[in-house]
Design a protein around this motif. Structure first.
Motif, PDB file in Angstrom:
ATOM      1  N   GLY A  31       2.090  12.353   7.278  1.00  0.00           N
ATOM      2  CA  GLY A  31       1.452  11.503   6.288  1.00  0.00           C
ATOM      3  C   GLY A  31       2.017  10.097   6.289  1.00  0.00           C
ATOM      4  O   GLY A  31       3.229   9.908   6.364  1.00  0.00           O
ATOM      5  N   ARG A  32       1.123   9.118   6.225  1.00  0.00           N
ATOM      6  CA  ARG A  32       1.546   7.719   6.221  1.00  0.00           C
ATOM      7  C   ARG A  32       0.924   7.009   5.029  1.00  0.00           C
ATOM      8  O   ARG A  32      -0.273   7.139   4.765  1.00  0.00           O
ATOM      9  N   ALA A  33       1.736   6.247   4.323  1.00  0.00           N
ATOM     10  CA  ALA A  33       1.266   5.532   3.148  1.00  0.00           C
ATOM     11  C   ALA A  33       1.669   4.073   3.215  1.00  0.00           C
ATOM     12  O   ALA A  33       2.803   3.749   3.572  1.00  0.00           O
ATOM     13  N   VAL A  34       0.716   3.197   2.883  1.00  0.00           N
ATOM     14  CA  VAL A  34       0.993   1.771   2.706  1.00  0.00           C
ATOM     15  C   VAL A  34       0.928   1.504   1.203  1.00  0.00           C
ATOM     16  O   VAL A  34      -0.114   1.721   0.575  1.00  0.00           O
ATOM     17  N   ILE A  65      -9.215  -2.483  -3.383  1.00  0.00           N
ATOM     18  CA  ILE A  65      -8.386  -2.310  -2.183  1.00  0.00           C
ATOM     19  C   ILE A  65      -7.942  -0.861  -2.063  1.00  0.00           C
ATOM     20  O   ILE A  65      -8.001  -0.254  -0.973  1.00  0.00           O
ATOM     21  N   ALA A  66      -7.510  -0.273  -3.162  1.00  0.00           N
ATOM     22  CA  ALA A  66      -7.051   1.118  -3.134  1.00  0.00           C
ATOM     23  C   ALA A  66      -8.191   2.064  -2.789  1.00  0.00           C
ATOM     24  O   ALA A  66      -8.008   3.033  -2.042  1.00  0.00           O
ATOM     25  N   ARG A  67      -9.373   1.789  -3.307  1.00  0.00           N
ATOM     26  CA  ARG A  67     -10.524   2.644  -3.020  1.00  0.00           C
ATOM     27  C   ARG A  67     -10.896   2.564  -1.542  1.00  0.00           C
ATOM     28  O   ARG A  67     -11.195   3.585  -0.912  1.00  0.00           O
ATOM     29  N   ARG A  98      -3.138   5.854   4.321  1.00  0.00           N
ATOM     30  CA  ARG A  98      -3.693   5.639   2.988  1.00  0.00           C
ATOM     31  C   ARG A  98      -3.012   4.432   2.332  1.00  0.00           C
ATOM     32  O   ARG A  98      -1.804   4.262   2.453  1.00  0.00           O
ATOM     33  N   VAL A  99      -3.827   3.644   1.656  1.00  0.00           N
ATOM     34  CA  VAL A  99      -3.333   2.432   1.019  1.00  0.00           C
ATOM     35  C   VAL A  99      -3.316   2.634  -0.497  1.00  0.00           C
ATOM     36  O   VAL A  99      -4.356   2.914  -1.107  1.00  0.00           O
ATOM     37  N   TYR A 100      -2.127   2.516  -1.064  1.00  0.00           N
ATOM     38  CA  TYR A 100      -1.965   2.603  -2.515  1.00  0.00           C
ATOM     39  C   TYR A 100      -1.622   1.197  -3.033  1.00  0.00           C
ATOM     40  O   TYR A 100      -0.861   0.462  -2.401  1.00  0.00           O
ATOM     41  N   VAL A 101      -2.174   0.864  -4.184  1.00  0.00           N
ATOM     42  CA  VAL A 101      -1.938  -0.465  -4.750  1.00  0.00           C
ATOM     43  C   VAL A 101      -1.314  -0.308  -6.122  1.00  0.00           C
ATOM     44  O   VAL A 101      -1.858   0.388  -6.986  1.00  0.00           O
ATOM     45  N   LEU A 102      -0.172  -0.944  -6.313  1.00  0.00           N
ATOM     46  CA  LEU A 102       0.500  -0.973  -7.604  1.00  0.00           C
ATOM     47  C   LEU A 102       0.298  -2.365  -8.192  1.00  0.00           C
ATOM     48  O   LEU A 102       0.838  -3.354  -7.679  1.00  0.00           O
ATOM     49  N   GLY A 103      -0.512  -2.442  -9.243  1.00  0.00           N
ATOM     50  CA  GLY A 103      -0.785  -3.717  -9.891  1.00  0.00           C
ATOM     51  C   GLY A 103       0.249  -4.000 -10.969  1.00  0.00           C
ATOM     52  O   GLY A 103       0.387  -3.242 -11.934  1.00  0.00           O
TER      53      GLY A 103
END
Length: 340
Positions: A190-193, A261-263, A219-224
């Motif tokens: 598993g790889r996460a950005v 972006i996350a979607r 997968r791209v996760y965004v922390l606002g």
């Protein structure tokens, strides 16, 4: 598996060739003085009990004993128990926004400091995972290549400040593209950005970059980070940044941009505020990723082997002591063959 617990002591072995050279020069000086004193053949006849080869043997025995003692200091060890196990983990690249807007204090103590604390807590929960760090503003660069060295990760994290990048702005697309190129080539893992930002994207292309990352299995996760209501940006001198008209610049969290972006990246959007909810949600999201199995070989027990070298050193010293520099008078008259 053989190893030395304190290999630094092995540098002392460099003394041995120095002693050999020193002895060479001393013997050379002695021969010169003897030639001045008299004829070498006559001197040898006048000292029949002197044995040159015995002195050589004693010197080399002492040198070998010294080498054994140095090896003892380095603590030689032998692996006696091998354990084979599989460790599972994921790979995570963190893209941290360090533009000036991240200095806003709508999240205490500031957006950037809150982000650092969140990353540090996340790394503390890692065990066999790998992590890398990318910092970005108007440009992006790799602050820490992907590694399992969590101590180094925290050290590099603490050194991140807006001053690291001269080009101000927020280029999220560039950060995501760089992150996708920073993973290892291992399969089935598993790889996460994780993009941590206030969402003020000035360059565009972030949604497309996230979509391409998902196509590559990342997968791209965004922390606002911050408040949608906005907050002034400290200028470091007790005031706030102002625009060309003299008005105080207000920086607001662009949640819609972060969500898009996350979607596109197949991940999730998480709002970071003054609570610990974001930390808990992030840990749960990362736990869903496939963990790759890594076969490892571990030498879990080592036995000390210095005793053997100690015994050799003692034996060499005993032999050296038993050998006298002169010929034994009890055997000097013994002749194996009688002259006719």
């Amino acid at each position: 598996m053989f190893r030395f617990e304190d290999p630094v002591y092995l540098w002392l072995l460099a003394i041995l060739p120095v002693l050999v050279l020193l002895r060479f020069f001393v013997l050379r000086q002695q021969r010169r003085k003897l030639r001045r004193f008299g004829d070498p053949a006559l001197l040898k006849a006048l000292t029949p009990d002197v044995s040159h080869w015995r002195r050589e043997v004693k010197f080399w025995l002492l040198l070998a004993a010294l080498a054994m003692l140095i090896i003892m200091l380095a603590r030689p060890q032998m692996g006696t128990k091998i354990s084979r196990d599989k460790r599972s983990g994921i790979e995570t690249i963190i893209a941290l926004d360090i533009s000036n807007s991240m200095l806003a204090t709508d999240v205490a103590p500031s957006r950037l400091d809150k982000s650092k604390m969140l990353i540090e807590n996340m790394v503390d929960n890692f065990t066999n995972d790998k992590v890398g760090l990318i910092v970005f503003a108007g440009d992006a660069f790799v602050q820490l290549p992907i590694t399992s060295d969590y101590v180094s990760a925290k050290m590099f994290l603490n050194g991140t400040e807006p001053s690291l990048i001269a080009t101000q702005g927020t280029d999220i697309a560039r950060a995501i593209e760089m992150a996708t190129e920073s993973f290892t080539q291992q399969d089935k893992i598993g790889r996460a950005v994780i993009v941590i930002t206030d969402g003020e994207d000035h360059e565009g292309g972030a949604i497309e970059a996230a979509d391409k990352a998902l196509e590559k299995g990342m997968r791209v996760y965004v922390l606002g980070v911050g408040s949608p209501k906005g907050s002034p940006i400290p200028d470091g001198e007790g005031g706030y940044l102002k625009d060309n008209t003299g008005q105080v610049v207000m920086s607001a969290l662009n949640e819609q941009m972060c969500q898009d972006i996350a979607r596109a990246g197949g991940g999730a959007y998480i709002h970071v505020d003054n609570t610990n909810i974001a930390q808990e949600r992030l840990d749960k999201e990362l736990a869903k990723l496939q963990k790759g199995d890594l076969a490892t070989v571990v030498y879990s027990e080592y036995d000390e082997q210095f005793q053997a070298f100690g015994v050799l050193a003692i034996l060499l010293l005993i032999i050296e002591i038993c050998i006298s520099e002169s010929k034994n008078p009890l055997f000097k008259n013994i002749k194996l063959f009688k002259k006719q």
